[in-house]
Design an enzyme around this catalytic site. Structure first.
Site, PDB file in Angstrom:
ATOM      1  N   LYS A   1       0.280  -0.943   0.119  1.00 63.46           N
ATOM      2  CA  LYS A   1      -0.033  -0.018  -0.245  1.00 63.46           C
ATOM      3  C   LYS A   1       0.889   0.764   0.091  1.00 63.46           C
ATOM      4  O   LYS A   1       0.954   2.278  -1.483  1.00 63.46           O
ATOM      5  CB  LYS A   1      -1.113  -0.196   1.205  1.00 63.46           C
ATOM      6  CG  LYS A   1      -1.728  -1.332   1.352  1.00 63.46           C
ATOM      7  CD  LYS A   1      -2.836  -1.169   2.723  1.00 63.46           C
ATOM      8  CE  LYS A   1      -2.539  -0.953   3.578  1.00 63.46           C
ATOM      9  NZ  LYS A   1      -1.334  -2.239   3.983  1.00 63.46           N
TER      10      LYS A   1
ATOM     11  N   ARG B   1      -9.212   0.920   8.190  1.00 65.41           N
ATOM     12  CA  ARG B   1      -8.710  -0.142   9.110  1.00 65.41           C
ATOM     13  C   ARG B   1      -9.867  -0.992   9.835  1.00 65.41           C
ATOM     14  O   ARG B   1      -9.941  -2.345  10.157  1.00 65.41           O
ATOM     15  CB  ARG B   1      -7.949  -0.022   9.689  1.00 65.41           C
ATOM     16  CG  ARG B   1      -6.051  -0.466   8.980  1.00 65.41           C
ATOM     17  CD  ARG B   1      -4.980  -0.134  10.173  1.00 65.41           C
ATOM     18  NE  ARG B   1      -3.538  -1.340   9.794  1.00 65.41           N
ATOM     19  CZ  ARG B   1      -3.002  -0.413   9.259  1.00 65.41           C
ATOM     20  NH1 ARG B   1      -3.154   1.129   8.633  1.00 65.41           N
ATOM     21  NH2 ARG B   1      -1.989  -1.205   8.779  1.00 65.41           N
TER      22      ARG B   1
ATOM     23  N   ARG C   1      12.365  -5.506   5.213  1.00 72.76           N
ATOM     24  CA  ARG C   1      12.269  -4.466   5.433  1.00 72.76           C
ATOM     25  C   ARG C   1      13.084  -3.930   7.227  1.00 72.76           C
ATOM     26  O   ARG C   1      14.003  -2.716   7.015  1.00 72.76           O
ATOM     27  CB  ARG C   1      10.652  -4.374   5.949  1.00 72.76           C
ATOM     28  CG  ARG C   1      10.548  -2.716   5.522  1.00 72.76           C
ATOM     29  CD  ARG C   1       9.195  -1.663   5.425  1.00 72.76           C
ATOM     30  NE  ARG C   1       7.774  -2.338   6.237  1.00 72.76           N
ATOM     31  CZ  ARG C   1       7.234  -1.921   5.995  1.00 72.76           C
ATOM     32  NH1 ARG C   1       6.405  -1.658   5.531  1.00 72.76           N
ATOM     33  NH2 ARG C   1       5.852  -2.289   7.500  1.00 72.76           N
TER      34      ARG C   1
ATOM     35  N   ARG D   1      11.822  -1.235  11.711  1.00 75.32           N
ATOM     36  CA  ARG D   1      10.642  -0.334  12.075  1.00 75.32           C
ATOM     37  C   ARG D   1      10.558  -1.631  12.967  1.00 75.32           C
ATOM     38  O   ARG D   1      10.828  -2.693  13.610  1.00 75.32           O
ATOM     39  CB  ARG D   1       9.426  -0.993  11.396  1.00 75.32           C
ATOM     40  CG  ARG D   1       9.294   1.114  10.574  1.00 75.32           C
ATOM     41  CD  ARG D   1       7.944   0.667   9.452  1.00 75.32           C
ATOM     42  NE  ARG D   1       6.671  -0.254  10.083  1.00 75.32           N
ATOM     43  CZ  ARG D   1       5.566  -0.230   9.319  1.00 75.32           C
ATOM     44  NH1 ARG D   1       5.939   0.511   8.066  1.00 75.32           N
ATOM     45  NH2 ARG D   1       4.358  -1.153   9.790  1.00 75.32           N
TER      46      ARG D   1
ATOM     47  N   ARG E   1      -0.614  -8.862  13.478  1.00 74.37           N
ATOM     48  CA  ARG E   1      -0.687  -7.833  12.831  1.00 74.37           C
ATOM     49  C   ARG E   1      -1.569  -8.567  11.296  1.00 74.37           C
ATOM     50  O   ARG E   1      -2.717  -7.969  11.082  1.00 74.37           O
ATOM     51  CB  ARG E   1       0.510  -7.275  11.702  1.00 74.37           C
ATOM     52  CG  ARG E   1       1.112  -6.097  12.697  1.00 74.37           C
ATOM     53  CD  ARG E   1       2.209  -5.550  12.345  1.00 74.37           C
ATOM     54  NE  ARG E   1       2.523  -4.471  11.352  1.00 74.37           N
ATOM     55  CZ  ARG E   1       3.315  -4.249  10.796  1.00 74.37           C
ATOM     56  NH1 ARG E   1       4.217  -5.167  11.073  1.00 74.37           N
ATOM     57  NH2 ARG E   1       3.202  -3.715   9.230  1.00 74.37           N
TER      58      ARG E   1
HETATM   59  P1  B4P Z   1       4.075  -2.086   2.358  1.00 75.40           P
HETATM   60  O1  B4P Z   1       2.879  -2.553   2.066  1.00 75.40           O
HETATM   61  O2  B4P Z   1       3.606  -0.568   1.454  1.00 75.40           O
HETATM   62  O3  B4P Z   1       4.562  -1.690   3.911  1.00 75.40           O
HETATM   63  P2  B4P Z   1       3.343  -0.042   4.467  1.00 75.40           P
HETATM   64  O4  B4P Z   1       2.044   0.628   3.783  1.00 75.40           O
HETATM   65  O5  B4P Z   1       4.008   0.275   5.584  1.00 75.40           O
HETATM   66  O6  B4P Z   1       1.790  -1.430   5.730  1.00 75.40           O
HETATM   67  P3  B4P Z   1       1.680  -1.760   7.260  1.00 75.40           P
HETATM   68  O7  B4P Z   1       0.456  -2.332   7.345  1.00 75.40           O
HETATM   69  O8  B4P Z   1       3.049  -2.487   7.180  1.00 75.40           O
HETATM   70  O9  B4P Z   1       1.918  -0.318   7.959  1.00 75.40           O
HETATM   71  P4  B4P Z   1       0.954   1.323   8.707  1.00 75.40           P
HETATM   72  O10 B4P Z   1       2.372   1.431   8.479  1.00 75.40           O
HETATM   73  O11 B4P Z   1       0.135   0.753   7.519  1.00 75.40           O
HETATM   74  O12 B4P Z   1       5.530  -2.110   1.946  1.00 75.40           O
HETATM   75  C1  B4P Z   1       5.929  -3.179   2.722  1.00 75.40           C
HETATM   76  C2  B4P Z   1       7.206  -3.889   2.771  1.00 75.40           C
HETATM   77  O13 B4P Z   1       7.440  -4.361   1.357  1.00 75.40           O
HETATM   78  C3  B4P Z   1       8.060  -2.924   1.975  1.00 75.40           C
HETATM   79  O14 B4P Z   1       9.403  -3.114   2.352  1.00 75.40           O
HETATM   80  C4  B4P Z   1       8.308  -2.813   0.236  1.00 75.40           C
HETATM   81  O15 B4P Z   1       9.764  -2.124  -0.106  1.00 75.40           O
HETATM   82  C5  B4P Z   1       7.917  -4.186  -0.228  1.00 75.40           C
HETATM   83  N1  B4P Z   1       6.964  -4.475  -1.387  1.00 75.40           N
HETATM   84  C6  B4P Z   1       6.267  -3.945  -1.294  1.00 75.40           C
HETATM   85  N2  B4P Z   1       5.618  -4.180  -2.936  1.00 75.40           N
HETATM   86  C7  B4P Z   1       6.811  -5.348  -3.411  1.00 75.40           C
HETATM   87  C8  B4P Z   1       7.112  -5.510  -4.392  1.00 75.40           C
HETATM   88  N3  B4P Z   1       6.141  -5.830  -5.451  1.00 75.40           N
HETATM   89  N4  B4P Z   1       7.195  -7.243  -4.033  1.00 75.40           N
HETATM   90  C9  B4P Z   1       8.978  -7.357  -2.880  1.00 75.40           C
HETATM   91  N5  B4P Z   1       7.915  -6.152  -2.231  1.00 75.40           N
HETATM   92  C10 B4P Z   1       7.429  -5.572  -1.879  1.00 75.40           C
HETATM   93  O16 B4P Z   1       0.769   0.287   9.659  1.00 75.40           O
HETATM   94  C11 B4P Z   1       1.502   0.260  11.014  1.00 75.40           C
HETATM   95  C12 B4P Z   1       0.775   0.048  12.289  1.00 75.40           C
HETATM   96  O17 B4P Z   1      -0.101   1.438  12.488  1.00 75.40           O
HETATM   97  C13 B4P Z   1       0.038  -0.574  12.459  1.00 75.40           C
HETATM   98  O18 B4P Z   1      -0.103  -2.217  12.782  1.00 75.40           O
HETATM   99  C14 B4P Z   1      -1.592  -0.467  13.464  1.00 75.40           C
HETATM  100  O19 B4P Z   1      -0.725  -0.590  14.615  1.00 75.40           O
HETATM  101  C15 B4P Z   1      -1.350   1.458  13.003  1.00 75.40           C
HETATM  102  N6  B4P Z   1      -2.075   2.224  12.316  1.00 75.40           N
HETATM  103  C16 B4P Z   1      -1.935   2.432  10.971  1.00 75.40           C
HETATM  104  N7  B4P Z   1      -2.850   2.999  10.374  1.00 75.40           N
HETATM  105  C17 B4P Z   1      -4.045   2.674  11.345  1.00 75.40           C
HETATM  106  C18 B4P Z   1      -5.503   2.878  11.228  1.00 75.40           C
HETATM  107  N8  B4P Z   1      -6.116   3.369  10.505  1.00 75.40           N
HETATM  108  N9  B4P Z   1      -5.730   2.642  12.586  1.00 75.40           N
HETATM  109  C19 B4P Z   1      -5.136   1.961  13.633  1.00 75.40           C
HETATM  110  N10 B4P Z   1      -4.469   1.393  14.010  1.00 75.40           N
HETATM  111  C20 B4P Z   1      -3.490   1.903  12.548  1.00 75.40           C
END
Ligand code: B4P
Length: 187
Positions: free
Chosen positions: A13, A88, A128, A134, A145
């Site tokens: 995402k 979420r 990552r 992280r 998660r």
């Molecule tokens: P991404 O999928 O881009 O990871 P993300 O956006 O950071 O999602 P995530 O759900 O982990 O975290 P968030 O910050 O929203 O990429 C992951 C990895 O995959 C990267 O290293 C990337 O390089 C790699 N990758 C991507 N595409 C690829 C491909 N095609 N091939 C190979 N590798 C690839 O949330 C973090 C925390 O914040 C949550 O656990 C929660 O505690 C809190 N939070 C956030 N929003 C919230 C909400 N609305 N409500 C409640 N809590 C919330």
């Protein structure tokens, strides 16, 4: 264009959101990024969020809803936005619909769901963890998660399907290939 990116942690995402910002010229609103910034700055909000984030749990609705409400009210979000990591759960989705109605819009345009297997997610996030360090990219927290995603966030697929707005795309492949398939459905 008002887009919600849906998918398990690590489904891409954040990665695809960055590319969509450059392509469509609209802002990305990432609750994860906003929460990590608050934790880093040591604000009251960050202190409240940290324990839940480190445990792989969702942060309290009122905290994330406040972040999104404030951001959606800014002028650059009027022509559209990409929401990454929000909503979420169903309560957040209902609040978002209410906010958009108040801003004079009939909800979001599309919810783009990136589908990736659990094993690939664990592999990506452990990778990552090595690169970015992280706090929540540890195997037991990653599994938590995924569990929280399945219990609380996955039902949003039905929520947006009922509005005829959800599209599911395969999230495995090169970043550019996946981006191409997203742009194809968004037009
Ligand atoms: P991404 O999928 O881009 O990871 P993300 O956006 O950071 O999602 P995530 O759900 O982990 O975290 P968030 O910050 O929203 O990429 C992951 C990895 O995959 C990267 O290293 C990337 O390089 C790699 N990758 C991507 N595409 C690829 C491909 N095609 N091939 C190979 N590798 C690839 O949330 C973090 C925390 O914040 C949550 O656990 C929660 O505690 C809190 N939070 C956030 N929003 C919230 C909400 N609305 N409500 C409640 N809590 C919330």
């Amino acid at each position: 264009m008002k887009i919600v990116l849906l998918g398990a942690p690590g489904s891409g995402k954040g990665t695809q959101g960055e590319k969509l910002v450059a392509h469509y010229g609209i802002p990305k609103i990432s609750t994860g990024d906003a929460l990590r910034a608050a934790v880093k700055e040591g604000t009251e909000l960050g202190k409240k969020a940290k324990a839940a984030m480190d445990a792989g749990q969702l942060v309290a609705n009122e905290i994330v809803i406040g972040i999104v409400e404030e951001r959606l009210g800014q002028p650059d979000a009027r022509k559209g936005f990409i929401l990454d990591g929000f909503p979420r759960n169903t309560a957040q989705a209902e609040v978002l619909d209410g906010m958009l109605t108040r801003l004079g819009s009939p909800g979001i345009d599309r919810a783009v769901h990136l589908h990736v297997s659990d094993e690939e997610i664990v592999k990506r996030l452990l990778d990552r963890a090595i690169k970015e360090g992280r706090d929540d990219d540890k195997e037991d927290v990653i599994r938590k998660r995924i569990e929280v995603y399945n219990a609380e966030t996955r039902p949003l697929l039905d929520y947006y399907a009922a509005q005829g707005k959800v599209v599911t795309l395969e999230g495995i492949g090169s970043v550019d290939e996946i981006f191409g398939s997203i742009v194809k459905v968004l037009g």
